[in-house]
Design an enzyme around this catalytic site. Structure first.
Site, PDB file in Angstrom:
ATOM      1  N   PHE A 152      -2.037 -11.510  18.871  1.00  0.00           N
ATOM      2  CA  PHE A 152      -3.566 -11.082  19.722  1.00  0.00           C
ATOM      3  C   PHE A 152      -3.347 -10.780  21.061  1.00  0.00           C
ATOM      4  O   PHE A 152      -3.498 -10.945  21.941  1.00  0.00           O
ATOM      5  CB  PHE A 152      -3.992 -13.009  19.831  1.00  0.00           C
ATOM      6  CG  PHE A 152      -5.448 -12.799  20.146  1.00  0.00           C
ATOM      7  CD1 PHE A 152      -6.707 -12.136  19.198  1.00  0.00           C
ATOM      8  CD2 PHE A 152      -6.134 -13.567  21.868  1.00  0.00           C
ATOM      9  CE1 PHE A 152      -7.935 -12.798  19.384  1.00  0.00           C
ATOM     10  CE2 PHE A 152      -7.530 -14.054  21.852  1.00  0.00           C
ATOM     11  CZ  PHE A 152      -8.236 -13.118  21.055  1.00  0.00           C
ATOM     12  N   GLY A 153      -2.277  -9.624  20.205  1.00  0.00           N
ATOM     13  CA  GLY A 153      -2.339  -8.833  21.706  1.00  0.00           C
ATOM     14  C   GLY A 153      -3.286  -7.092  21.840  1.00  0.00           C
ATOM     15  O   GLY A 153      -4.302  -7.717  21.329  1.00  0.00           O
ATOM     16  N   ILE A 155      -4.370  -5.228  19.482  1.00  0.00           N
ATOM     17  CA  ILE A 155      -5.303  -4.720  18.694  1.00  0.00           C
ATOM     18  C   ILE A 155      -5.933  -6.008  18.143  1.00  0.00           C
ATOM     19  O   ILE A 155      -6.836  -5.946  17.874  1.00  0.00           O
ATOM     20  CB  ILE A 155      -4.136  -4.406  17.246  1.00  0.00           C
ATOM     21  CG1 ILE A 155      -4.180  -3.101  17.708  1.00  0.00           C
ATOM     22  CG2 ILE A 155      -5.193  -3.820  16.072  1.00  0.00           C
ATOM     23  CD1 ILE A 155      -2.695  -2.164  16.347  1.00  0.00           C
ATOM     24  N   ARG A 175       3.255 -16.082  20.310  1.00  0.00           N
ATOM     25  CA  ARG A 175       4.005 -16.687  20.876  1.00  0.00           C
ATOM     26  C   ARG A 175       3.452 -17.334  22.337  1.00  0.00           C
ATOM     27  O   ARG A 175       4.233 -18.597  22.588  1.00  0.00           O
ATOM     28  CB  ARG A 175       5.496 -16.190  21.110  1.00  0.00           C
ATOM     29  CG  ARG A 175       6.072 -16.107  19.926  1.00  0.00           C
ATOM     30  CD  ARG A 175       7.290 -14.992  20.178  1.00  0.00           C
ATOM     31  NE  ARG A 175       7.064 -13.746  20.487  1.00  0.00           N
ATOM     32  CZ  ARG A 175       7.940 -12.778  20.887  1.00  0.00           C
ATOM     33  NH1 ARG A 175       9.070 -12.764  20.824  1.00  0.00           N
ATOM     34  NH2 ARG A 175       7.391 -12.140  21.957  1.00  0.00           N
ATOM     35  N   ARG A 236       2.518  -4.739   9.825  1.00  0.00           N
ATOM     36  CA  ARG A 236       3.711  -4.624   8.847  1.00  0.00           C
ATOM     37  C   ARG A 236       4.146  -4.962   7.947  1.00  0.00           C
ATOM     38  O   ARG A 236       4.156  -6.013   7.923  1.00  0.00           O
ATOM     39  CB  ARG A 236       4.887  -4.279  10.177  1.00  0.00           C
ATOM     40  CG  ARG A 236       5.223  -3.107  11.266  1.00  0.00           C
ATOM     41  CD  ARG A 236       4.602  -1.503  10.352  1.00  0.00           C
ATOM     42  NE  ARG A 236       5.015  -0.818  11.203  1.00  0.00           N
ATOM     43  CZ  ARG A 236       4.278  -0.365  12.181  1.00  0.00           C
ATOM     44  NH1 ARG A 236       2.720  -0.091  11.915  1.00  0.00           N
ATOM     45  NH2 ARG A 236       4.267   0.882  13.035  1.00  0.00           N
ATOM     46  N   GLU A 265       6.885   0.104   1.787  1.00  0.00           N
ATOM     47  CA  GLU A 265       6.412   1.108   1.702  1.00  0.00           C
ATOM     48  C   GLU A 265       7.116   2.566   1.498  1.00  0.00           C
ATOM     49  O   GLU A 265       8.140   2.981   1.866  1.00  0.00           O
ATOM     50  CB  GLU A 265       5.604   1.556   3.033  1.00  0.00           C
ATOM     51  CG  GLU A 265       3.889   2.142   3.432  1.00  0.00           C
ATOM     52  CD  GLU A 265       3.819   1.715   4.669  1.00  0.00           C
ATOM     53  OE1 GLU A 265       3.123   0.472   4.716  1.00  0.00           O
ATOM     54  OE2 GLU A 265       3.412   2.268   5.345  1.00  0.00           O
ATOM     55  N   HIS A 283      -1.986   2.687   4.951  1.00  0.00           N
ATOM     56  CA  HIS A 283      -1.554   3.142   6.218  1.00  0.00           C
ATOM     57  C   HIS A 283      -2.011   4.199   7.290  1.00  0.00           C
ATOM     58  O   HIS A 283      -1.569   5.093   7.535  1.00  0.00           O
ATOM     59  CB  HIS A 283       0.067   3.531   6.163  1.00  0.00           C
ATOM     60  CG  HIS A 283       0.825   3.123   7.486  1.00  0.00           C
ATOM     61  ND1 HIS A 283       2.545   2.258   7.895  1.00  0.00           N
ATOM     62  CD2 HIS A 283       0.375   2.742   8.946  1.00  0.00           C
ATOM     63  CE1 HIS A 283       2.306   1.712   8.773  1.00  0.00           C
ATOM     64  NE2 HIS A 283       1.494   2.353   9.382  1.00  0.00           N
ATOM     65  N   ILE A 284      -3.173   3.443   6.648  1.00  0.00           N
ATOM     66  CA  ILE A 284      -3.972   4.743   7.520  1.00  0.00           C
ATOM     67  C   ILE A 284      -5.376   3.642   9.034  1.00  0.00           C
ATOM     68  O   ILE A 284      -6.185   4.470   9.151  1.00  0.00           O
ATOM     69  CB  ILE A 284      -5.549   4.921   6.490  1.00  0.00           C
ATOM     70  CG1 ILE A 284      -6.264   3.996   6.063  1.00  0.00           C
ATOM     71  CG2 ILE A 284      -4.814   6.135   5.520  1.00  0.00           C
ATOM     72  CD1 ILE A 284      -7.347   4.312   5.262  1.00  0.00           C
ATOM     73  N   GLY A 285      -4.469   2.465   9.225  1.00  0.00           N
ATOM     74  CA  GLY A 285      -4.635   1.477  10.869  1.00  0.00           C
ATOM     75  C   GLY A 285      -4.736   2.824  11.406  1.00  0.00           C
ATOM     76  O   GLY A 285      -6.163   2.112  11.777  1.00  0.00           O
TER      77      GLY A 285
HETATM   78  P1  NAP Z   1       0.605  -5.576  20.737  1.00  0.00           P
HETATM   79  O1  NAP Z   1      -0.353  -5.761  22.249  1.00  0.00           O
HETATM   80  O2  NAP Z   1       2.638  -6.046  21.549  1.00  0.00           O
HETATM   81  O3  NAP Z   1       0.603  -7.120  20.413  1.00  0.00           O
HETATM   82  C1  NAP Z   1       1.324  -7.878  19.631  1.00  0.00           C
HETATM   83  C2  NAP Z   1       1.295  -9.141  19.434  1.00  0.00           C
HETATM   84  O4  NAP Z   1       2.280 -10.158  18.970  1.00  0.00           O
HETATM   85  C3  NAP Z   1       1.686 -10.069  21.195  1.00  0.00           C
HETATM   86  O5  NAP Z   1       0.308 -10.807  21.062  1.00  0.00           O
HETATM   87  C4  NAP Z   1       2.486 -11.157  20.900  1.00  0.00           C
HETATM   88  O6  NAP Z   1       2.102 -11.963  21.613  1.00  0.00           O
HETATM   89  C5  NAP Z   1       2.574 -11.405  19.202  1.00  0.00           C
HETATM   90  N1  NAP Z   1       4.095 -11.490  19.516  1.00  0.00           N
HETATM   91  C6  NAP Z   1       5.061 -11.010  18.653  1.00  0.00           C
HETATM   92  N2  NAP Z   1       5.538 -11.102  18.118  1.00  0.00           N
HETATM   93  C7  NAP Z   1       5.535 -12.456  17.635  1.00  0.00           C
HETATM   94  C8  NAP Z   1       5.992 -13.705  17.197  1.00  0.00           C
HETATM   95  N3  NAP Z   1       6.728 -14.069  16.989  1.00  0.00           N
HETATM   96  N4  NAP Z   1       4.924 -14.768  16.844  1.00  0.00           N
HETATM   97  C9  NAP Z   1       3.825 -14.834  16.443  1.00  0.00           C
HETATM   98  N5  NAP Z   1       3.061 -13.960  17.784  1.00  0.00           N
HETATM   99  C10 NAP Z   1       3.858 -13.137  17.658  1.00  0.00           C
HETATM  100  O7  NAP Z   1       0.754  -4.737  20.245  1.00  0.00           O
HETATM  101  P2  NAP Z   1      -0.462  -3.965  19.483  1.00  0.00           P
HETATM  102  O8  NAP Z   1      -0.126  -2.510  19.816  1.00  0.00           O
HETATM  103  O9  NAP Z   1      -1.771  -5.013  19.028  1.00  0.00           O
HETATM  104  O10 NAP Z   1       0.240  -3.737  17.835  1.00  0.00           O
HETATM  105  C11 NAP Z   1       0.392  -4.624  16.909  1.00  0.00           C
HETATM  106  C12 NAP Z   1       1.247  -3.771  15.537  1.00  0.00           C
HETATM  107  O11 NAP Z   1      -0.127  -3.679  14.510  1.00  0.00           O
HETATM  108  C13 NAP Z   1       2.326  -2.471  15.632  1.00  0.00           C
HETATM  109  O12 NAP Z   1       3.512  -3.556  16.400  1.00  0.00           O
HETATM  110  C14 NAP Z   1       2.120  -2.325  14.599  1.00  0.00           C
HETATM  111  O13 NAP Z   1       3.073  -2.543  14.358  1.00  0.00           O
HETATM  112  C15 NAP Z   1       0.850  -2.638  13.968  1.00  0.00           C
HETATM  113  N6  NAP Z   1       0.201  -1.209  13.906  1.00  0.00           N
HETATM  114  C16 NAP Z   1      -0.429  -1.276  12.522  1.00  0.00           C
HETATM  115  C17 NAP Z   1      -0.840   0.507  12.183  1.00  0.00           C
HETATM  116  C18 NAP Z   1      -1.534   0.939  10.744  1.00  0.00           C
HETATM  117  O14 NAP Z   1      -2.025   1.856  10.859  1.00  0.00           O
HETATM  118  N7  NAP Z   1      -2.164   0.140   9.721  1.00  0.00           N
HETATM  119  C19 NAP Z   1      -1.136   1.066  13.651  1.00  0.00           C
HETATM  120  C20 NAP Z   1      -1.527   0.340  14.971  1.00  0.00           C
HETATM  121  C21 NAP Z   1      -0.253  -0.590  14.776  1.00  0.00           C
HETATM  122  P3  NAP Z   1       3.380 -13.145  22.244  1.00  0.00           P
HETATM  123  O15 NAP Z   1       4.514 -11.610  22.573  1.00  0.00           O
HETATM  124  O16 NAP Z   1       2.795 -14.133  23.515  1.00  0.00           O
HETATM  125  O17 NAP Z   1       4.522 -13.707  20.697  1.00  0.00           O
END
Ligand code: NAP
Length: 322
Positions: A152-153, A155, A175, A236, A265, A283-285
């Site tokens: 819950f970051g 996105i 976490r 991912r 992938e 992979h068009i997020g």
């Molecule tokens: P973010 O703001 O860093 O959010 C990630 C969240 O995951 C944080 O709230 C973190 O909170 C939580 N987290 C990390 N490790 C964890 C674990 N072991 N267990 C439970 N929660 C965990 O990142 P974001 O910008 O939202 O992006 C998230 C991910 O989306 C990226 O890393 C990327 O791989 C993916 N993404 C994919 C696309 C696509 O095209 N498909 C596009 C953009 C992003 P805590 O640290 O408190 O655990």
């Protein structure tokens, strides 16, 4: 100074770099080979990395000139950022600019699988629509249901905000729990992962890929989900055990899945494409013209700062000085 770019990017983003630096772009098909990458990085001061894998072996070969690897993407699991830090190389990513676009795509594929949009489109194109049938092509309601957001970051929260518009109950798992005022603002309830899986109608994943999150959703965790629930993965691929997912979908222990990313992938686990209860996107997020261009602007901004001797705005590692 010299900047190597490993894929075509819009000129509008690169022109700022060109005003001050020499930009060399890879112009072949797909991504450069490992050999090509090493050869180019040996003579580059900065690397604008679009999808290339930069592991220890590559970092050991690139030499002392490289100062920054600016990843074009928020997820940087393709780069060994800790090892780069040991070598004194900065690693940056592109957060924020893609948050809303990625949340939109999540909802597009969630709705598509729940309401069978892709199947229904194929049905009409195949000439099978011979008139309104009250009980044909029925799906599952989305509104009013429970969504469980894992990660819950940025996105994840943007997905959660959209869920409120559908009158949904929002559970989340991280976490670290958010401060109570933030939970209240987002109308989201913290849950341990297993409870979230058991209670959600839609489980949606937004964790980064790390050693901890690889196969976070495995056969055991899939078995906790309701038989009427859907899994959405826009994080991912390796966060989900794809073989276990195919087995769960085949056995009907969950209702369906919407996947934008895949474990190996671009290869797909055998059996995935023959299932009708999945929606698959390549992979068009973050894939809107505006956002993918903005990601290039952010990567360029990071390189410009690094080459001016400043700390780039989106530094993700702590390089040792050299
Ligand atoms: P973010 O703001 O860093 O959010 C990630 C969240 O995951 C944080 O709230 C973190 O909170 C939580 N987290 C990390 N490790 C964890 C674990 N072991 N267990 C439970 N929660 C965990 O990142 P974001 O910008 O939202 O992006 C998230 C991910 O989306 C990226 O890393 C990327 O791989 C993916 N993404 C994919 C696309 C696509 O095209 N498909 C596009 C953009 C992003 P805590 O640290 O408190 O655990």
């Amino acid at each position: 100074m010299k900047v190597y770019v490993s894929f075509w990017l819009p000129e509008v983003a690169l022109e700022r770099l060109r005003q001050k630096h020499t930009v060399v772009s890879y112009e072949g098909e797909g991504l450069p080979s490992r050999e090509e990458l090493v050869a180019r990085l040996k003579e580059a001061d900065a690397f604008l990395c679009v999808g290339s894998r930069v592991d220890k072996e590559i970092l050991d070969q690139v030499g002392p000139r490289l100062k920054i690897i600016a990843n074009w993407g928020v997820g940087y699991n393709n780069i060994d950022a800790d090892y780069a830090a040991q070598k004194g190389i900065m690693v940056t990513n592109t957060p924020d600019v893609l948050t809303e676009t990625t949340a939109d795509l999540s909802w597009a594929i969630l709705m598509a699988v729940a309401r069978r949009v892709v199947e229904a489109d194929a049905y009409v194109r195949a000439g099978q629509f011979k008139g309104f049938k009250p009980f044909a092509m029925l799906g599952s309601d989305v509104w009013g249901k429970t969504i469980g957001i894992v990660g819950f970051g940025r996105i994840g929260q943007a997905v959660g905000r959209r869920a409120l518009g559908f009158g949904m109950r929002v559970l989340y798992h991280n976490r670290n729990r958010l401060p109570p005022e933030r939970e209240q603002e987002l109308q989201a309830t913290y849950s341990d992962l297993d409870t979230l899986l058991a209670e959600s109608d839609f489980v949606s994943l937004y964790v980064p890929l790390t050693d901890e999150t690889r196969h976070l959703i495995d056969a055991r965790r899939l078995s906790l989900m309701k038989p009427t629930a859907f899994l959405v993965n826009v994080s991912r691929g390796p966060v989900v055990d794809e073989q276990a997912l195919v087995e769960a979908l085949r056995a009907g222990t969950i209702a369906g899945a919407a996947l934008d990313v895949f474990e190996k992938e671009p290869e797909l686990t055998p059996g995935l494409t023959s299932l009708t209860n999945v929606v698959l996107t390549p992979h068009i997020g973050s894939g809107s013209w505006e956002t993918r261009t903005n990601m290039a602007h952010v990567a360029v901004r990071n390189i410009m700062a690094a080459l001016e001797g400043k700390t780039p705005p989106n530094l993700v590692n702590q390089p040792v000085s050299r």
